[in-house]
Design a protein around this motif. Structure first.
Motif, PDB file in Angstrom:
ATOM      1  N   ARG A  66       0.823  -1.198   0.000  1.00 19.86           N
ATOM      2  CA  ARG A  66       0.000   0.000   0.000  1.00 19.86           C
ATOM      3  C   ARG A  66       0.867   1.261   0.000  1.00 19.86           C
ATOM      4  N   GLY A  67       0.568   2.167  -0.929  1.00 19.73           N
ATOM      5  CA  GLY A  67       1.269   3.435  -0.999  1.00 19.73           C
ATOM      6  C   GLY A  67       2.514   3.428  -1.872  1.00 19.73           C
ATOM      7  N   ASP A  68       2.891   2.267  -2.435  1.00 18.98           N
ATOM      8  CA  ASP A  68       4.056   2.214  -3.310  1.00 18.98           C
ATOM      9  C   ASP A  68       3.777   2.935  -4.631  1.00 18.98           C
ATOM     10  N   GLU A  69       4.843   3.188  -5.384  1.00 14.61           N
ATOM     11  CA  GLU A  69       4.721   3.794  -6.704  1.00 14.61           C
ATOM     12  C   GLU A  69       5.505   2.959  -7.708  1.00 14.61           C
ATOM     13  N   VAL A  70       4.889   2.668  -8.841  1.00 18.26           N
ATOM     14  CA  VAL A  70       5.543   1.911  -9.909  1.00 18.26           C
ATOM     15  C   VAL A  70       5.719   2.824 -11.110  1.00 18.26           C
ATOM     16  N   VAL A  71       6.953   2.912 -11.603  1.00 16.56           N
ATOM     17  CA  VAL A  71       7.246   3.741 -12.769  1.00 16.56           C
ATOM     18  C   VAL A  71       7.692   2.828 -13.904  1.00 16.56           C
ATOM     19  N   VAL A  72       6.987   2.883 -15.047  1.00 17.38           N
ATOM     20  CA  VAL A  72       7.366   2.092 -16.221  1.00 17.38           C
ATOM     21  C   VAL A  72       7.733   3.039 -17.351  1.00 17.38           C
ATOM     22  N   ALA A  73       8.559   2.560 -18.268  1.00 20.73           N
ATOM     23  CA  ALA A  73       8.934   3.384 -19.416  1.00 20.73           C
ATOM     24  C   ALA A  73       7.722   3.613 -20.305  1.00 20.73           C
ATOM     25  N   LYS A  74       6.942   2.558 -20.501  1.00 19.59           N
ATOM     26  CA  LYS A  74       5.736   2.616 -21.328  1.00 19.59           C
ATOM     27  C   LYS A  74       4.919   1.374 -20.980  1.00 19.59           C
ATOM     28  N   PHE A  75       3.605   1.465 -21.039  1.00 24.83           N
ATOM     29  CA  PHE A  75       2.789   0.307 -20.675  1.00 24.83           C
ATOM     30  C   PHE A  75       3.064  -0.878 -21.588  1.00 24.83           C
ATOM     31  N   SER A  76       3.266  -0.629 -22.885  1.00 25.09           N
ATOM     32  CA  SER A  76       3.534  -1.722 -23.822  1.00 25.09           C
ATOM     33  C   SER A  76       4.903  -2.337 -23.591  1.00 25.09           C
ATOM     34  N   ASN A  77       5.776  -1.637 -22.870  1.00 28.04           N
ATOM     35  CA  ASN A  77       7.086  -2.177 -22.539  1.00 28.04           C
ATOM     36  C   ASN A  77       7.002  -3.117 -21.340  1.00 28.04           C
ATOM     37  N   ALA A  78       6.076  -2.837 -20.438  1.00 31.23           N
ATOM     38  CA  ALA A  78       5.989  -3.609 -19.199  1.00 31.23           C
ATOM     39  C   ALA A  78       4.985  -4.751 -19.262  1.00 31.23           C
ATOM     40  N   LEU A  79       3.866  -4.528 -19.970  1.00 33.27           N
ATOM     41  CA  LEU A  79       2.777  -5.501 -19.962  1.00 33.27           C
ATOM     42  C   LEU A  79       2.620  -6.161 -21.324  1.00 33.27           C
ATOM     43  N   ARG A  80       1.948  -7.318 -21.346  1.00 35.96           N
ATOM     44  CA  ARG A  80       1.895  -8.113 -22.563  1.00 35.96           C
ATOM     45  C   ARG A  80       0.515  -8.118 -23.207  1.00 35.96           C
ATOM     46  N   GLY A  81      -0.343  -7.163 -22.855  1.00 34.39           N
ATOM     47  CA  GLY A  81      -1.656  -7.104 -23.468  1.00 34.39           C
ATOM     48  C   GLY A  81      -2.644  -6.305 -22.643  1.00 34.39           C
ATOM     49  N   SER A  82      -3.819  -6.054 -23.225  1.00 33.82           N
ATOM     50  CA  SER A  82      -4.837  -5.236 -22.568  1.00 33.82           C
ATOM     51  C   SER A  82      -5.375  -5.881 -21.300  1.00 33.82           C
ATOM     52  N   ARG A  83      -5.507  -7.198 -21.316  1.00 32.50           N
ATOM     53  CA  ARG A  83      -6.044  -7.869 -20.128  1.00 32.50           C
ATOM     54  C   ARG A  83      -5.067  -7.805 -18.960  1.00 32.50           C
ATOM     55  N   GLU A  84      -3.780  -7.941 -19.255  1.00 39.25           N
ATOM     56  CA  GLU A  84      -2.783  -7.804 -18.191  1.00 39.25           C
ATOM     57  C   GLU A  84      -2.786  -6.391 -17.631  1.00 39.25           C
ATOM     58  N   LEU A  85      -2.949  -5.410 -18.523  1.00 38.50           N
ATOM     59  CA  LEU A  85      -2.992  -4.014 -18.078  1.00 38.50           C
ATOM     60  C   LEU A  85      -4.193  -3.786 -17.172  1.00 38.50           C
ATOM     61  N   SER A  86      -5.345  -4.303 -17.562  1.00 42.50           N
ATOM     62  CA  SER A  86      -6.556  -4.134 -16.747  1.00 42.50           C
ATOM     63  C   SER A  86      -6.387  -4.762 -15.367  1.00 42.50           C
ATOM     64  N   ALA A 115      -3.846   1.311 -28.920  1.00 41.79           N
ATOM     65  CA  ALA A 115      -2.591   0.973 -29.605  1.00 41.79           C
ATOM     66  C   ALA A 115      -1.800  -0.125 -28.898  1.00 41.79           C
ATOM     67  N   LEU A 116      -2.166  -0.427 -27.659  1.00 41.09           N
ATOM     68  CA  LEU A 116      -1.378  -1.364 -26.857  1.00 41.09           C
ATOM     69  C   LEU A 116      -1.180  -2.736 -27.500  1.00 41.09           C
ATOM     70  N   PRO A 117      -2.231  -3.425 -27.994  1.00 39.17           N
ATOM     71  CA  PRO A 117      -2.021  -4.767 -28.552  1.00 39.17           C
ATOM     72  C   PRO A 117      -1.018  -4.793 -29.701  1.00 39.17           C
ATOM     73  N   GLU A 118      -1.121  -3.827 -30.596  1.00 41.17           N
ATOM     74  CA  GLU A 118      -0.204  -3.800 -31.738  1.00 41.17           C
ATOM     75  C   GLU A 118       1.218  -3.487 -31.297  1.00 41.17           C
ATOM     76  N   GLU A 119       1.372  -2.556 -30.357  1.00 34.90           N
ATOM     77  CA  GLU A 119       2.708  -2.212 -29.862  1.00 34.90           C
ATOM     78  C   GLU A 119       3.355  -3.408 -29.174  1.00 34.90           C
ATOM     79  N   VAL A 120       2.556  -4.138 -28.406  1.00 34.53           N
ATOM     80  CA  VAL A 120       3.068  -5.315 -27.714  1.00 34.53           C
ATOM     81  C   VAL A 120       3.494  -6.385 -28.717  1.00 34.53           C
ATOM     82  N   ALA A 121       2.669  -6.596 -29.750  1.00 39.60           N
ATOM     83  CA  ALA A 121       2.993  -7.604 -30.763  1.00 39.60           C
ATOM     84  C   ALA A 121       4.304  -7.283 -31.463  1.00 39.60           C
ATOM     85  N   ILE A 122       4.503  -6.025 -31.807  1.00 34.83           N
ATOM     86  CA  ILE A 122       5.732  -5.607 -32.482  1.00 34.83           C
ATOM     87  C   ILE A 122       6.934  -5.781 -31.554  1.00 34.83           C
TER      88      ILE A 122
END
Length: 215
Positions: free
Chosen positions: A54-74, A115-122
């Motif tokens: 609780r209260g932590d902060e996560v910093v990612v370069a880009k969501f498509s860089n960290a996650l592998r799809g829309s469902r994982e992001l959700s 744009a997330l699914p296409e970015e992840v695929a690439i």
């Protein structure tokens, strides 16, 4: 409360050093670097998510860089909501508290989701290509040939749900016909909601008017 950064070191990731520096200047106590060889399992990302408090902060370069799809992001967003974890994506210019990037609009956020699914695929294709080269394997010609069947179908489902055209889906998946895409969507229980039909067309029935005209 801790600030933690995460970067997947994808092939040709020219912004790695700049993103890492951004995270360090922001105050991240650790910047986790996921090697390209771990793209499929992402063990360091899973460990990071599991250790959030609780209260932590996560910093990612880009969501498509960290996650592998829309469902994982959700699922990630829901977890952070429950644990009151702040999410910051540098290149998407999104801060879940709305402080760092006040100019970001709802339209910008929706564009990111679309744009997330296409970015992840690439990204995943590029990573798989590097591994193939390292192993002296034949380079796949189609974007998603390097993925296993489950990953390929999940990306197709994500792209359809997020409104991508069939042309885009076929270009990314490597399928040459809509019926193949329809089959994947039916297999995953996706409700088809485009056009006149709700699935792949069967054999066209011959009508009386289709018979050759008599001479």
């Amino acid at each position: 409360m801790a600030k933690v950064g995460y970067i997947f070191k994808a092939d040709r990731y020219d912004g790695f050093e700049a993103d890492k520096e951004w995270m360090q200047k922001y105050g991240c106590v650790q910047v986790i670097e996921e090697p390209v060889e771990s793209e499929a399992l992402r063990p360091k990302w899973k460990q990071l998510v599991a250790s959030l408090e609780r209260g932590d902060e996560v910093v990612v370069a880009k969501f498509s860089n960290a996650l592998r799809g829309s469902r994982e992001l959700s699922a990630f967003i829901e977890l952070c909501r429950i644990k009151v974890v702040r999410i910051i994506s540098i290149h998407d210019r999104i801060d879940s508290r709305g402080k760092l990037f006040p100019e970001t609009t709802v339209a910008d956020v929706l564009e990111m989701f679309g744009a997330l699914p296409e970015e992840v695929a690439i990204l995943r294709y590029s990573s798989a290509r590097v591994l193939n080269l390292q192993q002296n394997a034949k380079i796949p010609k189609k974007t998603m040939k390097a993925m296993d069947k489950a990953d390929k179908e999940n990306t197709i489902v994500d792209m359809y749900v997020n409104g991508h055209s069939f042309e885009d889906i076929m270009a990314v998946s490597g399928y040459s016909s809509r019926s193949s895409v329809f089959s994947v969507l039916h297999r995953h229980g996706v409700k088809l909601n485009r056009g006149k039909f709700s699935g792949p067309l069967g054999t066209r029935k011959k009508k009386k008017d289709d018979s050759p005209a008599e001479e």
